[in-house]
Design a protein around this motif. Sequence first.
Motif, PDB file in Angstrom:
ATOM      1  N   ILE A   1       6.225  13.277  -7.858  1.00 55.02           N
ATOM      2  CA  ILE A   1       6.730  12.078  -8.512  1.00 55.02           C
ATOM      3  C   ILE A   1       8.159  12.390  -8.934  1.00 55.02           C
ATOM      4  O   ILE A   1       8.608  13.539  -8.887  1.00 55.02           O
ATOM      5  N   SER A   2       8.886  11.370  -9.375  1.00 50.36           N
ATOM      6  CA  SER A   2      10.194  11.606  -9.971  1.00 50.36           C
ATOM      7  C   SER A   2      10.331  10.736 -11.212  1.00 50.36           C
ATOM      8  O   SER A   2       9.771   9.649 -11.304  1.00 50.36           O
ATOM      9  N   LEU A   3      11.063  11.251 -12.170  1.00 50.70           N
ATOM     10  CA  LEU A   3      11.347  10.559 -13.426  1.00 50.70           C
ATOM     11  C   LEU A   3      12.849  10.519 -13.651  1.00 50.70           C
ATOM     12  O   LEU A   3      13.560  11.473 -13.300  1.00 50.70           O
ATOM     13  N   GLY A   4      13.313   9.419 -14.261  1.00 47.48           N
ATOM     14  CA  GLY A   4      14.703   9.363 -14.693  1.00 47.48           C
ATOM     15  C   GLY A   4      15.673   8.837 -13.665  1.00 47.48           C
ATOM     16  O   GLY A   4      15.336   8.553 -12.520  1.00 47.48           O
ATOM     17  N   SER A   5      16.934   8.714 -14.127  1.00 48.15           N
ATOM     18  CA  SER A   5      18.039   8.249 -13.286  1.00 48.15           C
ATOM     19  C   SER A   5      19.235   9.181 -13.515  1.00 48.15           C
ATOM     20  O   SER A   5      19.801   9.164 -14.617  1.00 48.15           O
TER      21      SER A   5
ATOM     22  N   LEU B   1       0.861  -1.180   0.000  1.00 49.12           N
ATOM     23  CA  LEU B   1       0.000   0.000   0.000  1.00 49.12           C
ATOM     24  C   LEU B   1       0.894   1.225   0.000  1.00 49.12           C
ATOM     25  O   LEU B   1       1.774   1.364   0.839  1.00 49.12           O
ATOM     26  N   ILE B   2       0.696   2.109  -0.960  1.00 50.57           N
ATOM     27  CA  ILE B   2       1.535   3.287  -1.092  1.00 50.57           C
ATOM     28  C   ILE B   2       0.691   4.515  -0.799  1.00 50.57           C
ATOM     29  O   ILE B   2      -0.299   4.781  -1.466  1.00 50.57           O
TER      30      ILE B   2
ATOM     31  N   LYS C   1       3.161  -5.702 -10.833  1.00 53.64           N
ATOM     32  CA  LYS C   1       2.890  -6.266  -9.508  1.00 53.64           C
ATOM     33  C   LYS C   1       3.542  -5.451  -8.388  1.00 53.64           C
ATOM     34  O   LYS C   1       4.074  -5.991  -7.419  1.00 53.64           O
ATOM     35  N   THR C   2       3.467  -4.147  -8.504  1.00 52.72           N
ATOM     36  CA  THR C   2       4.025  -3.289  -7.466  1.00 52.72           C
ATOM     37  C   THR C   2       2.967  -2.832  -6.468  1.00 52.72           C
ATOM     38  O   THR C   2       3.295  -2.154  -5.495  1.00 52.72           O
ATOM     39  N   VAL C   3       1.708  -3.175  -6.704  1.00 54.90           N
ATOM     40  CA  VAL C   3       0.650  -2.879  -5.742  1.00 54.90           C
ATOM     41  C   VAL C   3      -0.056  -4.173  -5.372  1.00 54.90           C
ATOM     42  O   VAL C   3      -0.105  -5.126  -6.158  1.00 54.90           O
TER      43      VAL C   3
ATOM     44  N   GLY D   1       8.183   6.441  -3.616  1.00 54.27           N
ATOM     45  CA  GLY D   1       9.177   5.393  -3.464  1.00 54.27           C
ATOM     46  C   GLY D   1       8.886   4.134  -4.249  1.00 54.27           C
ATOM     47  O   GLY D   1       9.719   3.230  -4.328  1.00 54.27           O
ATOM     48  N   LEU D   2       7.717   4.025  -4.833  1.00 51.34           N
ATOM     49  CA  LEU D   2       7.346   2.887  -5.662  1.00 51.34           C
ATOM     50  C   LEU D   2       7.844   3.133  -7.088  1.00 51.34           C
ATOM     51  O   LEU D   2       7.580   4.176  -7.676  1.00 51.34           O
ATOM     52  N   THR D   3       8.579   2.177  -7.654  1.00 49.11           N
ATOM     53  CA  THR D   3       9.184   2.354  -8.968  1.00 49.11           C
ATOM     54  C   THR D   3       8.388   1.636 -10.054  1.00 49.11           C
ATOM     55  O   THR D   3       8.015   0.468  -9.891  1.00 49.11           O
TER      56      THR D   3
END
Length: 414
Positions: free
Chosen positions: A86-90, A17-18, A212-214, A161-163
Amino acid sequence: MTRTLLLLLLVWTSSALIRVPLRRGPSIRSQLRASGQLEDFLKEHRPDMFNRRYAQCFPPGTPSLRLGRSSEKIYNFMDAQFYGLISLGSPDQNFSVVFDTGSSDLWVPSTYCVSQACALHRRFRAFESSSFHHDGRMFGIHYGSGHLLGVIGRDSLKVAGLTVLNQEFGESVYEPGAAFVMAKFDGVLGMGYPSLAEILGNPVFDNMVAQKTVQESVFSFYLSRGTSSGTPEGELLLGGTDEAKYSGPINWLPVTAKGYWQIKMDSVAVQGVSSFCPHGCQAIVDTGTSLIAGPTNEILSLQQLIGASPTNIGEFLIDCVRLSSLPHVTFVLGGKEYTLTAEQYVRKEMLGDRELCFSGFQAVDIVSPEGPLWILGDVFLTEFYSIFDRGQDRVGLASAKHAVSNSKPSVTSR
């Protein structure tokens, strides 16, 4: 968009749960007021506001609320937007976005954007991200105030924090109009169905489910009302629901068309009398629209019933002294009555020592195969916890628990 929500993103993770806490920010009206320009602006556009003489006629046309593909204007009426980080990129590049159930695309401004709006917001620098993949396609999204143009790419996305890997998104290179210039947020993260998307590829929540991140293919919104300082005021929960944020049973409503989160509305009543869509109509549950909207002819009649008068800046004013005597407005959904008092459907603003009251209803015409659509926006959703279930294609509503409440929303069975 006259009220945006200031971003704050904190993370709490348990069983996939995020939690994405959300906070209100100052409206454009508030910004004008702080800079000393609001009174001059209103005097220029609505001089009779200051001697309490109100017009008795309605304007021939009313701009749109919808943050999407409608041809109506939107930027004057977004008085309760919520957004988060949110964040995008590396490495990560941070952006504030509206979490919008009324659209399905993710976009942020590009560093190559030539519009004034982009210069005032954070811009994505693709050349600084080691995980970025250029797509090569162009995209366009039409808004009432103009249109948005850009290029499509793929990169890693993080929400609380969820990618999400290889997320398709748009980099805007042209953002005309005043809507995005004045906005406190950088972009939009759509949470509607894939059929609503202009950008090819899976919307963000679809990718969360596929990767499958949630825990569940469910997300839910708690949108607080009023203002406070120093603490988050709302929450998007990815992967489930939070029983601490609502009371009573959940009323589940099946989705009737998989684009918007569209449901059937039984009727709309004013002071207990079924005045609008008495034989049923369609409604959108839309976190990206600030007000409650409906077909122009019906909303203008509703404004008259609650004593609201139009202004030249696209707002409808109500005499604050009369709030206690104004009628209740009830939306019947799935056989249950969702009743709002005047204190709940009226938005208040201070102009110096003068309190102004604005109607929480607005006209917008959206045609669908099922007929004209109503929009249950944030004026409605601040009172009711909303659950969006992609697994069973349904929307759930329950009474929201607010820390301080002078008037509670009413939910009753018919």
